[in-house]
Design a protein around this motif. Structure first.
Motif, PDB file in Angstrom:
ATOM      1  N   GLY A  28      16.306  12.674  16.168  1.00 34.58           N
ATOM      2  CA  GLY A  28      16.674  14.074  16.166  1.00 34.58           C
ATOM      3  C   GLY A  28      15.694  14.911  15.360  1.00 34.58           C
ATOM      4  N   TRP A  29      15.982  16.215  15.279  1.00 36.70           N
ATOM      5  CA  TRP A  29      15.047  17.106  14.598  1.00 36.70           C
ATOM      6  C   TRP A  29      14.919  16.782  13.110  1.00 36.70           C
ATOM      7  CZ3 TRP A  29      11.208  19.409  16.457  1.00 36.70           C
ATOM      8  CH2 TRP A  29      11.234  20.067  17.686  1.00 36.70           C
ATOM      9  N   ILE A  30      16.046  16.641  12.436  1.00 36.04           N
ATOM     10  CA  ILE A  30      15.988  16.422  10.982  1.00 36.04           C
ATOM     11  C   ILE A  30      15.355  15.073  10.669  1.00 36.04           C
ATOM     12  CG2 ILE A  30      17.340  16.142   8.872  1.00 36.04           C
ATOM     13  CD1 ILE A  30      19.387  18.086  10.032  1.00 36.04           C
ATOM     14  N   GLY A  31      15.901  14.016  11.248  1.00 37.00           N
ATOM     15  CA  GLY A  31      15.354  12.686  10.989  1.00 37.00           C
ATOM     16  C   GLY A  31      13.918  12.541  11.454  1.00 37.00           C
ATOM     17  N   GLY A  32      13.608  13.120  12.614  1.00 38.75           N
ATOM     18  CA  GLY A  32      12.252  13.012  13.152  1.00 38.75           C
ATOM     19  C   GLY A  32      11.224  13.724  12.296  1.00 38.75           C
ATOM     20  N   VAL A  33      11.541  14.946  11.885  1.00 40.45           N
ATOM     21  CA  VAL A  33      10.601  15.706  11.055  1.00 40.45           C
ATOM     22  C   VAL A  33      10.422  15.035   9.702  1.00 40.45           C
ATOM     23  CG1 VAL A  33      10.215  17.886   9.857  1.00 40.45           C
ATOM     24  CG2 VAL A  33      11.041  17.897  12.223  1.00 40.45           C
ATOM     25  N   VAL A  34      11.541  14.645   9.077  1.00 42.26           N
ATOM     26  CA  VAL A  34      11.440  13.964   7.777  1.00 42.26           C
ATOM     27  C   VAL A  34      10.636  12.673   7.910  1.00 42.26           C
ATOM     28  CG1 VAL A  34      12.769  12.774   5.981  1.00 42.26           C
ATOM     29  CG2 VAL A  34      13.562  14.967   6.861  1.00 42.26           C
ATOM     30  N   GLY A  35      10.924  11.913   8.972  1.00 42.15           N
ATOM     31  CA  GLY A  35      10.208  10.650   9.181  1.00 42.15           C
ATOM     32  C   GLY A  35       8.722  10.850   9.405  1.00 42.15           C
ATOM     33  N   LEU A  36       8.364  11.880  10.172  1.00 39.55           N
ATOM     34  CA  LEU A  36       6.957  12.121  10.464  1.00 39.55           C
ATOM     35  C   LEU A  36       6.216  12.767   9.290  1.00 39.55           C
ATOM     36  CD1 LEU A  36       7.278  13.194  14.176  1.00 39.55           C
ATOM     37  CD2 LEU A  36       5.871  11.312  13.320  1.00 39.55           C
ATOM     38  N   VAL A  37       6.942  13.158   8.261  1.00 39.38           N
ATOM     39  CA  VAL A  37       6.307  13.606   7.021  1.00 39.38           C
ATOM     40  C   VAL A  37       6.180  12.434   6.040  1.00 39.38           C
ATOM     41  CG1 VAL A  37       6.579  15.063   4.970  1.00 39.38           C
ATOM     42  CG2 VAL A  37       7.027  16.008   7.230  1.00 39.38           C
ATOM     43  N   LEU A  38       7.246  11.647   5.930  1.00 39.07           N
ATOM     44  CA  LEU A  38       7.245  10.536   4.982  1.00 39.07           C
ATOM     45  C   LEU A  38       6.369   9.371   5.444  1.00 39.07           C
ATOM     46  CD1 LEU A  38      10.993  10.304   3.842  1.00 39.07           C
ATOM     47  CD2 LEU A  38       9.037  11.217   2.575  1.00 39.07           C
ATOM     48  N   ALA A  39       6.409   9.057   6.744  1.00 48.03           N
ATOM     49  CA  ALA A  39       5.680   7.888   7.250  1.00 48.03           C
ATOM     50  C   ALA A  39       4.184   7.946   6.961  1.00 48.03           C
ATOM     51  CB  ALA A  39       5.938   7.711   8.745  1.00 48.03           C
ATOM     52  N   PRO A  40       3.500   9.063   7.230  1.00 44.40           N
ATOM     53  CA  PRO A  40       2.072   9.097   6.894  1.00 44.40           C
ATOM     54  C   PRO A  40       1.811   9.057   5.392  1.00 44.40           C
ATOM     55  CG  PRO A  40       2.807  11.231   7.732  1.00 44.40           C
ATOM     56  CD  PRO A  40       3.908  10.261   7.976  1.00 44.40           C
ATOM     57  N   ALA A  41       2.702   9.639   4.591  1.00 46.92           N
ATOM     58  CA  ALA A  41       2.515   9.592   3.140  1.00 46.92           C
ATOM     59  C   ALA A  41       2.631   8.156   2.633  1.00 46.92           C
ATOM     60  CB  ALA A  41       3.547  10.483   2.451  1.00 46.92           C
ATOM     61  N   ILE A  42       3.648   7.439   3.115  1.00 44.84           N
ATOM     62  CA  ILE A  42       3.833   6.035   2.728  1.00 44.84           C
ATOM     63  C   ILE A  42       2.679   5.184   3.239  1.00 44.84           C
ATOM     64  CG2 ILE A  42       5.314   4.018   3.022  1.00 44.84           C
ATOM     65  CD1 ILE A  42       7.678   6.002   3.307  1.00 44.84           C
ATOM     66  N   SER A  43       2.263   5.459   4.471  1.00 47.54           N
ATOM     67  CA  SER A  43       1.164   4.694   5.071  1.00 47.54           C
ATOM     68  C   SER A  43      -0.151   4.933   4.338  1.00 47.54           C
ATOM     69  CB  SER A  43       1.023   5.061   6.555  1.00 47.54           C
ATOM     70  OG  SER A  43       2.207   4.774   7.268  1.00 47.54           O
ATOM     71  N   LEU A  44      -0.393   6.186   3.961  1.00 45.97           N
ATOM     72  CA  LEU A  44      -1.602   6.498   3.210  1.00 45.97           C
ATOM     73  C   LEU A  44      -1.638   5.716   1.903  1.00 45.97           C
ATOM     74  CD1 LEU A  44      -4.158   8.118   2.533  1.00 45.97           C
ATOM     75  CD2 LEU A  44      -2.669   9.970   1.718  1.00 45.97           C
ATOM     76  N   TYR A  45      -0.533   5.696   1.203  1.00 46.32           N
ATOM     77  CA  TYR A  45      -0.463   4.970  -0.069  1.00 46.32           C
ATOM     78  C   TYR A  45      -0.745   3.476   0.135  1.00 46.32           C
ATOM     79  CZ  TYR A  45       1.614   2.692  -4.144  1.00 46.32           C
ATOM     80  OH  TYR A  45       1.821   1.896  -5.244  1.00 46.32           O
ATOM     81  N   ALA A  46      -0.101   2.871   1.137  1.00 43.48           N
ATOM     82  CA  ALA A  46      -0.281   1.436   1.388  1.00 43.48           C
ATOM     83  C   ALA A  46      -1.711   1.111   1.788  1.00 43.48           C
ATOM     84  CB  ALA A  46       0.699   0.982   2.470  1.00 43.48           C
ATOM     85  N   ASN A  47      -2.299   1.950   2.648  1.00 41.74           N
ATOM     86  CA  ASN A  47      -3.683   1.709   3.072  1.00 41.74           C
ATOM     87  C   ASN A  47      -4.670   1.915   1.929  1.00 41.74           C
ATOM     88  OD1 ASN A  47      -3.613   1.027   5.967  1.00 41.74           O
ATOM     89  ND2 ASN A  47      -2.653   3.005   6.192  1.00 41.74           N
ATOM     90  N   MET A  48      -4.360   2.834   1.015  1.00 39.29           N
ATOM     91  CA  MET A  48      -5.210   3.031  -0.154  1.00 39.29           C
ATOM     92  C   MET A  48      -5.228   1.790  -1.045  1.00 39.29           C
ATOM     93  SD  MET A  48      -4.300   6.986  -1.173  1.00 39.29           S
ATOM     94  CE  MET A  48      -5.093   6.851  -2.787  1.00 39.29           C
ATOM     95  N   LEU A  49      -4.073   1.119  -1.162  1.00 40.97           N
ATOM     96  CA  LEU A  49      -4.020  -0.111  -1.950  1.00 40.97           C
ATOM     97  C   LEU A  49      -4.983  -1.159  -1.393  1.00 40.97           C
ATOM     98  CD1 LEU A  49      -0.168  -0.574  -2.573  1.00 40.97           C
ATOM     99  CD2 LEU A  49      -1.871   0.398  -4.125  1.00 40.97           C
ATOM    100  N   VAL A  50      -4.968  -1.314  -0.076  1.00 38.82           N
ATOM    101  CA  VAL A  50      -5.854  -2.297   0.562  1.00 38.82           C
ATOM    102  C   VAL A  50      -7.314  -1.884   0.401  1.00 38.82           C
ATOM    103  CG1 VAL A  50      -6.466  -3.416   2.740  1.00 38.82           C
ATOM    104  CG2 VAL A  50      -4.071  -2.928   2.214  1.00 38.82           C
ATOM    105  N   ALA A  51      -7.599  -0.592   0.600  1.00 45.73           N
ATOM    106  CA  ALA A  51      -8.973  -0.101   0.486  1.00 45.73           C
ATOM    107  C   ALA A  51      -9.538  -0.344  -0.908  1.00 45.73           C
ATOM    108  CB  ALA A  51      -9.026   1.384   0.825  1.00 45.73           C
ATOM    109  N   LYS A  52      -8.708  -0.219  -1.932  1.00 48.75           N
ATOM    110  CA  LYS A  52      -9.174  -0.402  -3.314  1.00 48.75           C
ATOM    111  C   LYS A  52      -9.459  -1.863  -3.656  1.00 48.75           C
ATOM    112  CE  LYS A  52      -6.838   3.710  -5.145  1.00 48.75           C
ATOM    113  NZ  LYS A  52      -5.769   4.229  -6.033  1.00 48.75           N
ATOM    114  N   LEU A  53      -8.979  -2.788  -2.808  1.00 51.81           N
ATOM    115  CA  LEU A  53      -9.242  -4.219  -3.029  1.00 51.81           C
ATOM    116  C   LEU A  53     -10.466  -4.718  -2.269  1.00 51.81           C
ATOM    117  CD1 LEU A  53      -5.588  -5.619  -2.793  1.00 51.81           C
ATOM    118  CD2 LEU A  53      -6.949  -5.279  -4.866  1.00 51.81           C
ATOM    119  N   HIS A  54     -11.169  -3.812  -1.606  1.00 49.71           N
ATOM    120  CA  HIS A  54     -12.280  -4.204  -0.736  1.00 49.71           C
ATOM    121  C   HIS A  54     -13.361  -4.982  -1.483  1.00 49.71           C
ATOM    122  CE1 HIS A  54     -14.848  -4.024   2.767  1.00 49.71           C
ATOM    123  NE2 HIS A  54     -15.819  -3.495   2.059  1.00 49.71           N
ATOM    124  N   GLU A  55     -13.612  -4.630  -2.717  1.00 44.56           N
ATOM    125  CA  GLU A  55     -14.660  -5.289  -3.497  1.00 44.56           C
ATOM    126  C   GLU A  55     -14.057  -6.154  -4.595  1.00 44.56           C
ATOM    127  OE1 GLU A  55     -17.060  -1.996  -4.719  1.00 44.56           O
ATOM    128  OE2 GLU A  55     -18.113  -1.892  -2.796  1.00 44.56           O
TER     129      GLU A  55
END
Length: 426
Positions: free
Chosen positions: A48-75
């Motif tokens: 729905g609108w509320i869940g969808g909008v909230v999810g599409l805001v939170l999901a990239p923020a959470i994903s960015l954080y998780a991917n940053m953790l992996v990127a920082k372990l590259h070396e």
């Protein structure tokens, strides 16, 4: 281009000279692949609108954080780790290499299933535009899509042969995103009030919400950050972080546009393939559908390349496109892989369910559980107790989400299989 690293076949890469912008474009292309045509139906309809909008805001923020953790372990430990499984092996030991490798290949196989379903849907949508009496069903188009993918895989021996096709893929993506967004917006302005309610029983709504949440994570992640980071020039960590910032800001705009416009225009009736909903000039819709099909063929080849290159390496296959030994092997090995993939796609053509299952089985473990725990193990001595507790919370929470999402996805596939039967024309 960093697309070459994306497939994991690093022996075809030359110098490590890619800029952060190149990596950002690669990541953005992944977010805006042909899968975006389904997010209105596979995410918004169930949240729905509320869940969808909230999810599409939170999901990239959470994903960015998780991917940053992996990127920082590259070396980590003073050397660059060019594959996710190599990084896991460095931190945990050799067993982790094979577990991570298995998770990645499950992820890529499931993504390929999705591309075949979408490719078949685009062909069927184009066919319906020109034929009054529809006799061909979706499984037939899945077979055609699989056959075209086989021909492309045979003619394109390795990822270094893909350079011109990558530019084509970007242009094709722009075509179907712009066309779908414009036509859906036009339909929305001319349509009566839409139904935005979430349908189903309480139990089905719960499972659908869990599945859609898994789809959200699938939409933003591939579990291949180290492979993309492998071709970045120094400083590799800083450049990868810039690429991730680009992906999760400017890069998500097209995906947001088509997802929100599609749901606004059609509400609960939004399809898992948005071009099936839109109305407009036949030639415009045909061009968009053909663009979606061709992009799915190119994208599938990229995501299938790790499997191809593993088989080539294991059996020591080298040589050009028309060298007999190489050609024969590609026909048998790649053809066999795609026949299996096409059969599964035709057997259970439920795109949203497969997105949910992919997110549950591989995206959650690779991107969130493993990333947080690897960072915890690798940086434990320099982390405060609060930081360690936060990372453990991520591990526990996403482990629970992975289990719940797996159960929900399997339930959805079983329910849809009973509703539509195998080889369904959905």
């Amino acid at each position: 281009m960093s697309w070459l690293a994306f497939g994991g076949n690093l022996r075809f890469i030359g110098e490590i000279t890619d800029s952060w912008f190149q990596a950002g474009v690669v990541l953005t292309s992944g977010v805006n692949s042909v899968f975006v045509l389904g997010y209105s139906g596979t995410i918004m309809v169930h949240l729905g609108w509320i869940g969808g909008v909230v999810g599409l805001v939170l999901a990239p923020a959470i994903s960015l954080y998780a991917n940053m953790l992996v990127a920082k372990l590259h070396e980590f430990r003073g050397k660059r780790h060019i594959r996710y499984r190599d990084l896991a092996a460095e931190i945990y030991g050799r067993k982790a290499y094979y577990i991570t490798w298995a998770l990645q290949y499950v992820n890529l196989f499931m993504i390929n299933i999705g591309f075949l379903i979408l490719g078949a849907s685009s062909l069927k949508a184009c066919y319906v535009l020109f034929v009054e009496e529809v006799t061909m069903k979706l499984p037939y188009f899945t077979a055609i899509a699989g056959f075209v993918c086989i021909l492309f895989a045979i003619a394109t021996p390795n990822l270094s042969s893909l350079r011109v096709w990558l530019a084509c893929s970007t242009i094709l993506s722009l075509i179907y995103i712009v066309v779908a967004s414009v036509l859906a917006a036009k339909d929305g302005m001319n349509a009566p009030p839409r139904d935005y309610s979430i349908h189903g029983t309480t139990a089905s709504k719960i499972f659908s919400t869990i599945g859609a949440s898994s789809n959200l994570m699938f939409a933003f992640n591939t579990g291949m950050v180290p492979e993309i980071q492998a071709t970045l020039r120094q400083p590799a960590v800083e450049n990868m972080l810039k690429a991730l910032y680009f992906q999760f800001t400017i890069g998500v705009v097209p995906m947001y546009a088509i997802t929100f416009i599609g749901y606004w225009a059609y509400g609960a009736s939004a399809s898992t393939y948005l071009l099936s909903n839109v109305s407009g000039p036949v030639w415009v819709k045909a061009a968009a559908n053909i663009s979606a099909f061709l992009q799915s063929v190119i994208a599938l080849h990229i995501f299938a390349s790790p499997a191809y290159e593993y088989m080539d390496t294991k059996f020591k296959i080298t040589g050009g496109v028309f060298e007999l030994k190489s050609l024969t092997f590609r026909i048998v090995a790649r053809g066999g892989y795609l026949v299996i993939s096409s059969t599964v796609s035709a057997l259970l053509p439920f795109l949203g369910d497969f997105e949910s299952l992919t997110g549950a089985l591989s995206t959650f473990p690779l991107t969130f559980i493993l990333a947080s725990h690897m960072y915890l193990v690798a940086k434990k001595s320099s982390l405060s107790s609060l930081q360690q507790s936060w990372l453990w919370l991520n591990v526990v929470f996403f482990s629970c989400m992975s289990i719940a999402a797996t159960a929900a996805a399997i339930r959805l596939i079983v329910v849809d299989s009973k509703k539509y039967h195998v080889f369904a024309d959905v």
